[in-house]
Design an enzyme around this catalytic site. Structure first.
Site, PDB file in Angstrom:
ATOM      1  N   HIS A 157      -6.803  -4.597  -1.092  1.00 33.67           N
ATOM      2  CA  HIS A 157      -5.884  -5.693  -0.924  1.00 33.67           C
ATOM      3  C   HIS A 157      -6.255  -6.544  -2.278  1.00 33.67           C
ATOM      4  O   HIS A 157      -5.884  -7.853  -2.308  1.00 33.67           O
ATOM      5  CB  HIS A 157      -6.300  -6.658   0.185  1.00 33.67           C
ATOM      6  CG  HIS A 157      -6.135  -6.000   1.559  1.00 33.67           C
ATOM      7  ND1 HIS A 157      -6.995  -5.181   2.118  1.00 33.67           N
ATOM      8  CD2 HIS A 157      -4.565  -5.836   2.189  1.00 33.67           C
ATOM      9  CE1 HIS A 157      -6.327  -4.450   3.184  1.00 33.67           C
ATOM     10  NE2 HIS A 157      -4.861  -5.104   3.493  1.00 33.67           N
TER      11      HIS A 157
ATOM     12  N   HIS B  26       0.827  -1.275  -0.041  1.00 33.58           N
ATOM     13  CA  HIS B  26       0.057   0.080   0.030  1.00 33.58           C
ATOM     14  C   HIS B  26       0.772   1.371   0.087  1.00 33.58           C
ATOM     15  O   HIS B  26       0.566   2.362   0.242  1.00 33.58           O
ATOM     16  CB  HIS B  26      -0.722   0.025   1.151  1.00 33.58           C
ATOM     17  CG  HIS B  26      -1.648  -1.130   1.658  1.00 33.58           C
ATOM     18  ND1 HIS B  26      -2.590  -1.751   0.479  1.00 33.58           N
ATOM     19  CD2 HIS B  26      -1.745  -2.044   2.639  1.00 33.58           C
ATOM     20  CE1 HIS B  26      -3.120  -2.771   0.984  1.00 33.58           C
ATOM     21  NE2 HIS B  26      -2.299  -3.080   2.089  1.00 33.58           N
TER      22      HIS B  26
END
Lengths: 330, 208
Positions: free
Chosen positions: A218, A56
């Site tokens: 995700h 991320h």
């Protein structure tokens, strides 16, 4: 799969070596996988620790520094960090005023941070927690694990970090963190899935003419699939979802976030539509971020996060910050 | 069942998880985040190393060491959940050097209780509980009916496998698959699948 990596097994460690080499303002503990502010712990200042799966970037390590986080704990790709790692970070940033854990609401993150808080408590560190759950694509009900934490994590880290820097006590820093989360909402859209190095293949299939609505960060599929369409219409779907959940009005902090593989040009096209939508609702984007802030590896797509500002929150947002990925006013 | 038996069980799980790693990751890619196989592979490889480096003195010690290692190494939800399952099972066995089938059944029941407490999942939520709970029941029933250890472990493994397959038509209500709502229907839960693998490894070791 074509990626700039040395070895699938060393992706996180190699990333940390790069972060350490690029940013002398940070102290990177490669073995324990912790990115510290070089001057942590700061006596008398509440410490801020966040963490989560890797993939991320710049979240969370890019937000370590003056006015934001004191330490970040990256896990394996899309996998939460482990308790020992978080506890080591927590005791390492405690300057005697306690430590705030900023946790995105995923089962794994919650469990590992809870275990770490217990371990840190055994060492005499007072720990408070802010749980971030801003993603309106997930209904918070008995039938889900609750809303996901996504873009608002950055808002919480920035604003709580600014308050901590001013010397506020742990309870106050936690309270403002929760306030930011309560006032924030997000919605994400993918044009393509992402590819994790370990899997080597895209995490889901998406046709050329399809988009995925309500994605998380995700690489998991979203709630629904729809036909691809103009940016204006895609933005409307996202903003309607946010506005249905928390009606937009007044001075608003807005982030149009790229998922990792989206050209900045397209993010600005999206931002223009977001600003127009806000105006329709009588809201104004008085503070904004456009770029890659909370990504999902190489996914193409974007998320929008809004936060209904108050005078205090705006002042804390504007307060000086100096981290690898966010810096102003200093 | 002595300490050697339990260490061998862990080694058997390590090998089985390694072999099924890509399968588990594919199951997870469909309704989660495509890391279950790699995470468990990393975790049980660490368990095998820990057991070799610090050979346990008792069956309970072997399970507690395995559980602690999983909590320390895996991350995600599966690390704390499997870690807690093995730790609770190990603590229930205490210092006993030789475990009966009845004691094993009680230990696995304690492991299941730990998973439920931590994760809050019930049967039917499309999680590892859907494989573990029927296995624990089947083991207890086999003990009650007075079968051999081999028969009991066979029943537990079969129940876990049936439980895992039975997650396919379910809509997830816990964990990351729950974000998908009705779209989680039609896929086997990766956590239930890995639980079935762990109980299959127990059957394999018991049949030797």
């Amino acid at each position: 799969m074509k990626k700039l990596i040395n070895d699938v097994g060393s992706v996180v460690a190699d990333t940390l070596r790069g972060v350490a080499a690029a940013h002398p303002s940070l102290r990177v503990d490669v073995e324990n996988r912790i990115i510290f502010r070089r001057d942590a712990p700061r006596p008398g200042k509440v410490g801020l620790v966040s963490g989560g799966g890797s993939g991320h970037e710049p979240l969370h390590g890019g937000y370590v520094g003056y006015g934001m986080l004191d330490a970040a704990c990256p896990g394996e790709i899309f996998t939460s960090p482990v308790p020992d790692q978080i506890a080591t970070a927590t005791t390492g940033v405690d300057g005697g005023a306690g430590v705030l854990h900023i946790v995105k609401n995923y089962t794994g993150d919650v469990l590992n941070f809870e275990m770490a808080a217990e371990l840190s408590g055994d060492e005499g560190v007072e720990v408070a927690r802010v749980l971030v759950d801003d993603d309106v694509a997930v209904r918070d009900s008995l039938y889900t694990a609750g809303r996901r934490g996504t873009g608002a994590t950055l808002f919480v880290e920035k604003i709580a970090g600014a308050l901590a820097e001013s010397g506020a006590p742990l309870a106050e820093v936690a309270r403002v963190g929760r306030e930011v989360n309560d006032r924030s909402r997000s919605f994400g859209v993918a044009l393509t899935p992402c590819t994790t190095p370990a899997a080597g293949t895209p995490t889901f299939e998406l046709g050329d003419a399809e988009i995925e609505l309500g994605i998380g960060i995700h690489g998991e599929p979203g709630r629904t699939r729809a036909a691809h369409r103009e940016a204006r219409e895609i933005v409307r779907l996202a903003m309607d979802a946010i506005d249905d959940d928390l009606p937009l009005s007044g001075e608003t902090l807005v982030m149009v976030n790229g998922m990792g593989g989206t050209p900045l040009m397209e993010l600005y096209i999206v931002f223009a539509e977001v600003a127009a939508y806000l105006e329709e609702k009588g809201a104004t984007a008085v503070r904004s971020l456009v770029g890659d802030y909370v990504t999902s590896l190489d996914m193409q797509g974007f998320s929008v996060t809004t936060c209904a500002l108050t005078g205090d929150l705006t002042r804390l947002w504007d307060a000086p910050v100096e981290t690898p990925a966010l810096r102003w006013g200093r | 069942m002595d300490t050697r038996f339990f260490v061998t069980w862990m080694e058997e799980i390590t090998a089985a998880v390694r072999a099924a790693r890509d399968h588990l990751t594919r199951l997870d890619a469909a309704i989660g985040d495509a890391d279950h196989g790699t995470n468990l592979d990393r975790g049980f490889s660490a368990v095998a190393e820990a057991l070799a480096a610090r050979p346990p003195a008792t069956p309970g010690g072997a399970l507690v060491l395995a559980g602690s290692t999983l909590i320390r190494k895996v991350g995600g939800a599966s690390g704390p959940l499997y870690g807690t399952a093995f730790r609770e099972a190990g603590k229930t066995l205490g210092e006993t050097p030789e475990v009966s089938t009845a004691e094993l059944a009680a230990a696995l029941e304690a492991g299941l209780a730990g998973v439920r407490r931590l994760g809050g999942a019930e049967e039917g939520d499309k999680t590892m509980v859907d494989a573990l709970a029927p296995a624990v029941r089947a083991l207890a029933r086999a003990v009650h009916e007075g079968g051999t250890a081999g028969e009991a472990l066979d029943a537990a493994a079969a129940a876990a496998e049936d439980g895992a397959k039975a997650t396919i038509p379910l809509q997830a209500r816990k964990g990351r698959a729950s974000y998908l709502g009705p779209r989680s229907i039609g896929h086997e839960d990766p956590g239930a699948a890995s639980t079935a693998l762990i109980l299959d490894a127990l059957r394999t070791v018991g049949s030797r």
